[in-house]
Scaffold this motif. Structure first.
Motif, mmCIF file in Angstrom:
data_model
loop_
_atom_site.group_PDB
_atom_site.id
_atom_site.type_symbol
_atom_site.label_atom_id
_atom_site.label_comp_id
_atom_site.label_asym_id
_atom_site.label_seq_id
_atom_site.Cartn_x
_atom_site.Cartn_y
_atom_site.Cartn_z
ATOM 1 N N LYS A 159 0.834 -1.189 0.000
ATOM 2 C CA LYS A 159 0.000 0.000 0.000
ATOM 3 C C LYS A 159 0.880 1.255 0.000
ATOM 4 C CE LYS A 159 -4.004 -2.037 2.363
ATOM 5 N NZ LYS A 159 -4.932 -1.940 3.525
ATOM 6 N N ASN A 160 0.467 2.222 -0.807
ATOM 7 C CA ASN A 160 1.178 3.508 -0.906
ATOM 8 C C ASN A 160 2.647 3.324 -1.288
ATOM 9 O OD1 ASN A 160 -1.183 4.934 -0.042
ATOM 10 N ND2 ASN A 160 -0.667 4.444 2.088
ATOM 11 N N VAL A 161 2.918 2.317 -2.097
ATOM 12 C CA VAL A 161 4.298 2.017 -2.479
ATOM 13 C C VAL A 161 4.881 3.142 -3.329
ATOM 14 C CG1 VAL A 161 5.793 0.394 -3.691
ATOM 15 C CG2 VAL A 161 3.855 -0.454 -2.359
ATOM 16 N N TYR A 162 4.076 3.684 -4.226
ATOM 17 C CA TYR A 162 4.544 4.766 -5.099
ATOM 18 C C TYR A 162 4.952 5.978 -4.265
ATOM 19 C CZ TYR A 162 4.375 8.370 -8.753
ATOM 20 O OH TYR A 162 4.678 9.402 -9.606
ATOM 21 N N GLN A 163 4.117 6.354 -3.323
ATOM 22 C CA GLN A 163 4.409 7.519 -2.495
ATOM 23 C C GLN A 163 5.662 7.299 -1.646
ATOM 24 O OE1 GLN A 163 1.531 6.025 -2.906
ATOM 25 N NE2 GLN A 163 -0.172 7.479 -3.118
ATOM 26 N N LYS A 164 5.836 6.087 -1.131
ATOM 27 C CA LYS A 164 7.005 5.781 -0.309
ATOM 28 C C LYS A 164 8.288 5.790 -1.153
ATOM 29 C CE LYS A 164 4.351 3.059 3.013
ATOM 30 N NZ LYS A 164 4.044 1.692 3.514
ATOM 31 N N ALA A 165 8.177 5.319 -2.380
ATOM 32 C CA ALA A 165 9.344 5.351 -3.266
ATOM 33 C C ALA A 165 9.721 6.788 -3.618
ATOM 34 C CB ALA A 165 9.061 4.553 -4.539
ATOM 35 N N GLN A 166 8.713 7.627 -3.819
ATOM 36 C CA GLN A 166 8.968 9.044 -4.072
ATOM 37 C C GLN A 166 9.685 9.681 -2.884
ATOM 38 O OE1 GLN A 166 8.412 10.845 -6.747
ATOM 39 N NE2 GLN A 166 6.667 10.083 -7.891
ATOM 40 N N ALA A 167 9.229 9.362 -1.678
ATOM 41 C CA ALA A 167 9.864 9.911 -0.481
ATOM 42 C C ALA A 167 11.297 9.428 -0.357
ATOM 43 C CB ALA A 167 9.060 9.512 0.761
ATOM 44 N N ALA A 168 11.544 8.160 -0.724
ATOM 45 C CA ALA A 168 12.902 7.612 -0.659
ATOM 46 C C ALA A 168 13.854 8.358 -1.584
ATOM 47 C CB ALA A 168 12.878 6.127 -1.009
ATOM 48 N N ILE A 169 13.361 8.713 -2.763
ATOM 49 C CA ILE A 169 14.182 9.489 -3.695
ATOM 50 C C ILE A 169 14.575 10.816 -3.074
ATOM 51 C CG2 ILE A 169 14.147 10.761 -5.885
ATOM 52 C CD1 ILE A 169 12.479 8.541 -7.060
ATOM 53 N N ASP A 170 13.613 11.488 -2.472
ATOM 54 C CA ASP A 170 13.899 12.786 -1.857
ATOM 55 C C ASP A 170 14.883 12.654 -0.697
ATOM 56 O OD1 ASP A 170 12.244 14.109 -3.633
ATOM 57 O OD2 ASP A 170 10.491 13.961 -2.338
#
Length: 390
Positions: A159-170
């Motif tokens: 769940k919310n994998v896309y958002q977590k990956a975006q946060a990891a990039i930042d």
């Protein structure tokens, strides 16, 4: 590219240039010299340190194992130490999710003269983790993207994998790390892979390299329905060649040489995979082995393994692509011939492959020569590092 480099921590840049660049080039030269002399030891290893993961991805080779394995710190240290003795200082660290492997940072710190590429889904890459990696400076996080908000959750089983990956990039770019993004391109995310908006957003956020590889049907939940068609693979190849001239970001692939001919790093002997149990596999998606790290020193194992030697002689006769996709039944027969052990942890890999239909792989694409002289030179003279996990 200059914008991303200016955001990168200076110590991280130095470690990348020296440990990865200079030592990596020397490692390739020593590998090529060994091949000419009839000897063999791969230029670098990809090592799965744990089967543990917090997601359940489609096409993942570690899911649904009867029992998860975790490599001992002593075994991991031995693999790295023996590889360094052969001039190999680059390692891809995989899982499962490697950030769930507790001894990981101790290993990175002990082998500060090496360079590590950390394959991560990003969900555990916090600000604190990014800061620890910055202090070490010899690790590049490669964060997986499998699609947009909806597709990512389906592909990743979370769940919310896309958002977590975006946060990891930042977190990673804010810490000044050499940050990469990887995408396993399949039918459900190919539009995102080609998206100008997506690529430019990565550039704006300081990502230094974008790695495309092709979805391969592996594991308990593998489905050939996601595999790219031959036409889509050709589109991907053409896109990559053009994107390298269009975008200020390194575009990486693991499948084609400077003239656009398909290749397999395992068949070339350039790299091999060691799973969390210590089994030495041709690559992560070929889950069979005749040797384990515990059997003896790596140099002797590689020199005397008919199983691995046969991949270098037999695969090029059959395909320039991926044998798992192009001829799974041949692979089954080959493993039986060498009495190779099923290392999938599911004990049904031969049966699964026997039932799997053939699908198109990167060998299906028409050769498209690299337009950029930089990429032509890199692939011809020093094809290593971020593009050899095939």
């Amino acid at each position: 590219m200059l914008k991303q480099i200016l955001k990168t921590d200076k110590k991280c840049l130095y470690k990348f240039a020296y440990n990865m660049g200079i030592k990596g080039a020397r490692g390739i030269q020593r590998f090529q010299k060994r091949i000419k002399n009839g000897d063999f030891f791969p230029a670098f290893h990809f090592i799965s340190v744990t089967d543990d993961c917090n997601l359940n991805c489609q096409g993942c080779w570690v899911t649904h194992k009867k029992q998860n394995a975790r490599m001992s710190p002593e075994m991991l240290d031995s693999i790295i130490t023996q590889s360094k003795a052969k001039g190999s200082y680059f390692f891809g660290i995989l899982g499962g999710e490697p950030l769930m492997y507790k001894p990981l940072f101790d290993v990175f710190e002990k082998h500060s003269d090496c360079y590590f590429q950390l394959f991560t889904n990003g969900t555990l890459l916090t600000k604190d983790i990014a800061e620890r990696l910055r202090k070490l400076a010899n690790v590049s996080p490669l964060i997986s993207f499998e699609g947009d908000t909806e597709i990512a959750d389906v592909r990743r089983g979370g769940k919310n994998v896309y958002q977590k990956a975006q946060a990891a990039i930042d977190h990673s770019t804010d810490a000044g790390l050499i940050t990469g993004v990887a995408m396993s391109v399949c039918k459900s995310n190919i539009d995102l892979a080609f998206s100008d908006e997506f690529i430019r957003s990565l550039i704006d956020r300081g990502v230094l390299y974008l790695w495309y590889y092709i979805y391969r049907p592996v594991g308990q939940d593998a489905t050939v329905d996601l595999c790219l068609s031959a036409e889509q693979i050709e589109q991907l190849r053409l896109f990559i060649v053009d994107a390298r001239q269009k975008y200020n970001i390194a575009i990486i692939d693991a499948y084609w040489d400077e003239n656009g001919k398909g290749l397999c790093p395992a068949a070339s002997g350039l790299s091999h995979h060691i799973n969390a149990s210590g089994d030495i596999e041709p690559c992560p998606v070929i889950q069979f082995a005749t040797n384990n790290v515990a059997d003896g020193d790596l140099e002797s194992i590689y020199r005397n393994s008919p199983f691995l030697a046969g991949f270098k002689t037999e695969i090029p006769k059959l395909t320039t692509g991926c044998i798992v996709m192009d001829d799974p039944q041949w692979l089954v027969n080959y493993t039986k011939q060498h009495a190779a052990k099923d290392t999938s942890g599911r004990e049904n890999e031969a049966e699964r492959l026997s039932k799997m239909e053939k699908v198109s792989s990167h060998g299906s694409a028409k050769p498209v020569r690299e337009k950029s002289w930089v990429y032509r030179f890199a692939k011809k003279r020093a094809f290593f590092g971020f593009g050899a996990y095939g």
